[in-house]
Design a protein around this motif. Sequence first.
Motif, PDB file in Angstrom:
ATOM      1  N   ALA A 141       2.503   2.083  -5.391  1.00  0.00           N
ATOM      2  CA  ALA A 141       1.212   2.026  -4.706  1.00  0.00           C
ATOM      3  C   ALA A 141       0.120   2.812  -5.413  1.00  0.00           C
ATOM      4  CB  ALA A 141       1.359   2.533  -3.269  1.00  0.00           C
ATOM      5  N   GLN A 142       0.471   3.572  -6.456  1.00  0.00           N
ATOM      6  CA  GLN A 142      -0.549   4.319  -7.202  1.00  0.00           C
ATOM      7  C   GLN A 142      -1.533   3.327  -7.829  1.00  0.00           C
ATOM      8  OE1 GLN A 142      -1.581   5.037 -10.501  1.00  0.00           O
ATOM      9  NE2 GLN A 142      -2.779   6.807  -9.813  1.00  0.00           N
ATOM     10  N   SER A 143      -2.812   3.607  -7.769  1.00  0.00           N
ATOM     11  CA  SER A 143      -3.846   2.636  -8.127  1.00  0.00           C
ATOM     12  C   SER A 143      -3.708   2.108  -9.553  1.00  0.00           C
ATOM     13  CB  SER A 143      -5.236   3.249  -7.929  1.00  0.00           C
ATOM     14  OG  SER A 143      -5.376   4.452  -8.672  1.00  0.00           O
ATOM     15  N   LEU A 144      -3.432   2.985 -10.513  1.00  0.00           N
ATOM     16  CA  LEU A 144      -3.300   2.532 -11.898  1.00  0.00           C
ATOM     17  C   LEU A 144      -2.050   1.676 -12.077  1.00  0.00           C
ATOM     18  CD1 LEU A 144      -4.371   2.579 -14.777  1.00  0.00           C
ATOM     19  CD2 LEU A 144      -3.050   4.682 -15.177  1.00  0.00           C
ATOM     20  N   VAL A 145      -0.962   2.137 -11.468  1.00  0.00           N
ATOM     21  CA  VAL A 145       0.286   1.363 -11.524  1.00  0.00           C
ATOM     22  C   VAL A 145       0.094   0.003 -10.859  1.00  0.00           C
ATOM     23  CG1 VAL A 145       2.671   1.276 -10.694  1.00  0.00           C
ATOM     24  CG2 VAL A 145       1.740   3.416 -11.581  1.00  0.00           C
ATOM     25  N   LYS A 146      -0.607   0.009  -9.751  1.00  0.00           N
ATOM     26  CA  LYS A 146      -0.866  -1.230  -9.014  1.00  0.00           C
ATOM     27  C   LYS A 146      -1.740  -2.184  -9.826  1.00  0.00           C
ATOM     28  CE  LYS A 146      -1.615  -2.448  -4.153  1.00  0.00           C
ATOM     29  NZ  LYS A 146      -0.178  -2.604  -3.878  1.00  0.00           N
ATOM     30  N   ALA A 147      -2.667  -1.620 -10.597  1.00  0.00           N
ATOM     31  CA  ALA A 147      -3.546  -2.451 -11.416  1.00  0.00           C
ATOM     32  C   ALA A 147      -2.757  -3.228 -12.456  1.00  0.00           C
ATOM     33  CB  ALA A 147      -4.602  -1.586 -12.098  1.00  0.00           C
ATOM     34  N   TYR A 148      -1.691  -2.633 -12.967  1.00  0.00           N
ATOM     35  CA  TYR A 148      -0.823  -3.306 -13.937  1.00  0.00           C
ATOM     36  C   TYR A 148       0.285  -4.098 -13.241  1.00  0.00           C
ATOM     37  CZ  TYR A 148      -3.001  -0.825 -17.820  1.00  0.00           C
ATOM     38  OH  TYR A 148      -3.889  -0.360 -18.760  1.00  0.00           O
ATOM     39  N   ASN A 149       0.267  -4.090 -11.905  1.00  0.00           N
ATOM     40  CA  ASN A 149       1.222  -4.854 -11.087  1.00  0.00           C
ATOM     41  C   ASN A 149       2.684  -4.531 -11.432  1.00  0.00           C
ATOM     42  OD1 ASN A 149       1.226  -6.751  -8.888  1.00  0.00           O
ATOM     43  ND2 ASN A 149       2.190  -8.212 -10.269  1.00  0.00           N
ATOM     44  N   LEU A 150       2.952  -3.247 -11.648  1.00  0.00           N
ATOM     45  CA  LEU A 150       4.330  -2.805 -11.828  1.00  0.00           C
ATOM     46  C   LEU A 150       4.927  -2.652 -10.435  1.00  0.00           C
ATOM     47  CD1 LEU A 150       3.754  -0.170 -14.640  1.00  0.00           C
ATOM     48  CD2 LEU A 150       4.497  -2.545 -14.872  1.00  0.00           C
TER      49      LEU A 150
END
Length: 464
Positions: free
Chosen positions: A133-142
């Motif tokens: 759910a971390q925004s950067l991680v979510k941006a890369y759809n991991l």
Amino acid sequence: MMKETSKRLSDDWLAIICATIILALSFGSVRLSSTVTVPEDGAAEVSVVNPFLQWIGKPAKWTESPLHAFVTTSESGRRDWSPVFSTLGSFAVLALLLSVSIGLRAGGRSGLQFFTGFIAIFFLATFSYTLAAQSLVKAYNLEYALWALMVGLIISNTVGTPTWIRRAALTEFFIKTGLVLLGAEVLMSRLLALGVPGIFVAWVVTPIVLISTYVFGQKVLKIESRSLNMVISADMSVCGVSAAIAAAAACKAKKEELSLAIGMSLSFTVIMMVVLPIVIKAIGMDDTVAGAWMGGTIDSTGAVAAAGATLGDRALEVAATVKMIQNILIGVSAFGIATYWVTCVEDNDQGTRPGISEVWKRFPRFVLGFIAASIVFSILHSLMVGGPELVDGMIKGTTKTLRGWFFCLAFVSIGLETKFSELAPYLRGGKPLLLYVCGQTLNLILTLVMAYLMFGVLFRDFIR
């Protein structure tokens, strides 16, 4: 063999029962709480209310502190505790339903032992969701699946998985229940939305790739384990993890083989989700054709939606619809694999091939629940007054979230039960990886040709 088959069938039916309870209670509560008004001359007006919406959830998106995944703060400084309450609500629902189910099947003590281990597994699943759910991680759809698998693998391959936790690591049961819940989301109306071109992309290419990849693995690569070959072929060609689980049940694949297939699937899904949109934009491909191509090749439904969204609403709509049409093949492929395995691969103790009745014994029963859920909710969605709004309200507010939890619990359990040392024999010579790469290459080429032919040539004007 008969003992294992009986246990497997018991898990399948238990998964169907648990999913049915969730679906029935969820839809019933939405229908009773919502208001449907039908004017004399006009479309039905529906005010959807899902009473479980605030009590069933998962960690929220956060940027700086993981605590914000559970307690968010508005611009006015007001704190919102709903994420933590909805996460605890999900735990309460799942813990109660699963502990009672396990207890009734295997005895009260087993239910208590399961509950103790389930607390730990749910905590690890929550941790995985928080990382995703971390925004950067979510941006890369991991996605959470990757983190859940990694968390479980780290524990299993370092300190080891304690026995009391292992008792609750019911991988197959978790994911089978989640797949039955997924059936309610695979609506036949989605199939009709794209009609013939969508069916051709999803249903013609897929079996060709599955069969070709399996034959390639046996005849060219000469992979020793037929079941590993089949699970990888189904995983890569049909729809990723869901198809792998169904195929593994149909051909009695080992857990290590399933773990290997899932690990490769998740890794390549992340790569394709990032690379395909870049390639599509670079060559200026039509959005509709691009959506169909991604929907037929990227394994994860979530990754398909994320990749489609980067190209626009039309690409997203087509990609998601093609993937949902392809998901219907989970049941068809499981039946086909079970039939082939029983009639062409396995011999019984007398050296003669088993009869066709063995197909029914081998067939994954949970697939029947998946199909039944799809049919029932397709009918409600299409024929019931206010059906689309009520079904969507149930899915978005309850069942989709719980399905995610079941899958997350399953991925954590897979990691907890898997050791790299046990995977080594299956990776010998790099044949499984080569099989996946070659099969996915064939899948990409054939799907692109079919997508262009259907959406770019034959039905170009019809679908615009």
